[in-house]
Design a protein around this motif. Structure first.
Motif, PDB file in Angstrom:
ATOM      1  N   ILE A 255      12.828  96.094  40.402  1.00 17.84           N
ATOM      2  CA  ILE A 255      13.715  95.285  40.971  1.00 17.84           C
ATOM      3  C   ILE A 255      15.134  95.488  40.097  1.00 17.84           C
TER       4      ILE A 255
ATOM      5  N   LEU B 249      10.500  92.475  35.967  1.00 15.88           N
ATOM      6  CA  LEU B 249      11.350  92.677  36.956  1.00 15.88           C
ATOM      7  C   LEU B 249      11.240  94.445  36.912  1.00 15.88           C
TER       8      LEU B 249
ATOM      9  N   ALA C  52      10.159  85.428  37.254  1.00 19.10           N
ATOM     10  CA  ALA C  52      10.071  86.652  37.630  1.00 19.10           C
ATOM     11  C   ALA C  52       9.412  86.446  39.291  1.00 19.10           C
TER      12      ALA C  52
END
Ligand code: ATP
Ligand code: MG
Length: 446
Positions: free
Chosen positions: A255, A250, A149
């Protein structure tokens, strides 16, 4: 006589290997300084390995049945000692080689980064060259999805820092070796059913590296690849937990990503997480960065079993994208161009130029092109063309009076008018220029 007059033939560079010309230097430097400050902000350390390695490093590290090893390497025999050498096609294997050789991992995991040219014998086209540049990171000694990550977040931060929007993240998991083995059996059986439709590459890889058939670029094979058994369906609890762990981080960091079950990456050494960052603005060469986890590699290259992950990004592709998005920073000239005429003025010009550089200013001192002294007029033309902010002018009068002429060359002030040449006492020059520059930069920010 006629033989001597004949012009020598011009030489050109090697196909697919490009010069970076001064007009692009600003863009390269902008990219490099942005990327370096991003890497520093995550505590990464720079590592520099040679451009040439033993061929065996790549055949062992990358895998025999890959595009790179099969057909893209610049390999040669050292004529002096017969060693088989290769211009590096990528840098993960070399960084791992170096880390093992110099025992870098003895006191725990390492976060390493590199930048430099890579060499692959491919068909040159937009975004695909034979010498190209990569920036890459290798997080060696980290087993968890947190490291995966983190290296993905680093890319996102870089896109933000560069001002690039719309680069999309795709992720997948390749699971562990025994899971890939189980999938492979079914994949081969499936591909055998479509044997007649397969292209040369796919037929050759059917039994050696069938996973690679899934990332084929041949449009005719897209349907076959899409409907093939998915590796993700073969993942066990441990692999799934790793994959879910990554996705959780994430999501928590906002993201966005999509899971692409056909994302397998070109190199053999990957396991678990793989990812690519893709833009639709560069045509077929849309992958700007790619990476993943390569836990088996360190042992494969003779080290102790050590988990690791990393990515590499194609610098040329990112620069293309910056140009496409008109994010090229403005060209900056230097601060001062020193114009001089007469022997005494030239001697003084050197002293003044060095003194200005001592204070941190960037200075071009006029040098004659043909050995003769150029007129003030032609020197001023050069000063204008250089993009410098100020010309500092020295002639016989200035030397006699202990002064210098100072002329702003760029538009100054809100009115946009260039102001006139002024006479300044030689000893006050540094202070005068620094004050003038501070004033004009205040003007710009107003
Ligand atoms: P592709 O599928 O486009 O051939 P790859 O899988 O061979 O890519 P990697 O080995 O993962 O690429 O390299 C990482 C990145 O380096 C790529 O995503 C791309 O941005 C860049 N890159 C790779 N090969 C080239 C090349 N020949 N010219 C320019 N950039 C390249
Ligand atoms: Mg390739």
């Amino acid at each position: 006589m006629t033989e001597q007059k004949k012009k020598l033939e011009k030489l050109s560079g090697v196909k697919g290997m490009n010069d970076v010309l001064p007009q692009d230097a600003q863009l390269w430097e902008f990219f490099e300084s942005t990327v370096k400050s991003m890497l520093r902000s995550y505590g990464y350390q720079n590592i520099r390995t040679p451009i040439v390695e033993h061929t065996q490093l790549f055949t062992r590290g990358i895998g025999e049945v890959t595009d790179i090893v099969e057909k893209e390497m610049y390999s040669f025999t050292d004529a002096l000692n017969g060693e088989n050498l290769t211009l590096r096609p990528e840098n993960t294997a070399a960084v791992v080689r170096s880390a093992i050789e110099h025992n870098l991992l003895y006191d725990g995991p390492k976060r390493l980064w590199y930048v430099g040219p890579m060499f692959r014998h491919e068909r040159p086209q937009r975004g695909r060259y034979r010498q190209f540049h990569q920036v890459g990171v290798e997080a060696i000694g980290f087993a968890g999805p947190d490291a995966d990550a983190e290296i993905i977040l680093m890319c996102q931060r870089l896109w933000d820092d560069l001002g690039l929007a719309g680069i999309k993240l795709e992720i997948n998991s390749l699971g562990l070796a025994h899971e890939r083995a189980a999938h492979r059996v079914e994949l081969i059986a499936y591909l055998e059913q479509h044997q007649d439709a397969l292209d040369e590459d796919a037929k050759r890889r059917l039994y050696t590296n069938p996973l690679r058939v899934l990332d084929t670029k041949n449009p005719a094979l897209q349907d076959i690849a899409r409907n093939a058994p998915k590796l993700i369906d073969f993942l066990g609890a441990e692999s799934l937990a790793h994959f879910e762990g990554l996705q959780r981080i994430l999501k928590a960091n906002n993201i966005p990503f999509t899971i692409n079950p056909r994302l397998v990456r070109g190199l053999d050494y990957y396991n678990l997480t793989v990812f690519e960052w893709i833009t639709d603005k560069l045509g077929a060469q849309g992958t700007v960065a790619a990476g993943g986890r390569y836990d088996p590699l360190i042992e494969q290259l003779g080290g102790k079993p050590t988990a690791a992950c990393g990515w590499a990004m194609g610098v040329e592709r990112i620069l293309e994208l910056l140009k496409e998005e008109q994010l090229v920073p403005e060209e900056e000239g230097c601060d001062v161009y020193v114009v001089h005429q007469g022997d005494a003025a030239r001697d003084q010009a050197f002293i003044i130029a060095e003194r200005l550089r001592d204070t941190g200013l960037d200075v071009i001192l006029h040098c004659s092109a043909d050995g003769a002294m150029a007129s003030f007029k032609s020197q001023m033309k050069r000063a204008d063309a250089s993009g410098a902010a100020y010309a500092v002018i020295l002639g016989d009068d200035e030397i006699a009076n202990g002064t210098v002429g100072v002329k702003p060359l760029r538009d100054v002030g809100a009115a946009g008018a260039k102001s006139e040449q002024q006479t300044v006492a030689a000893e006050d020059l540094t202070e005068f220029l620094i004050n003038a520059m501070v004033a004009s930069s205040d003007d710009e920010t107003d």
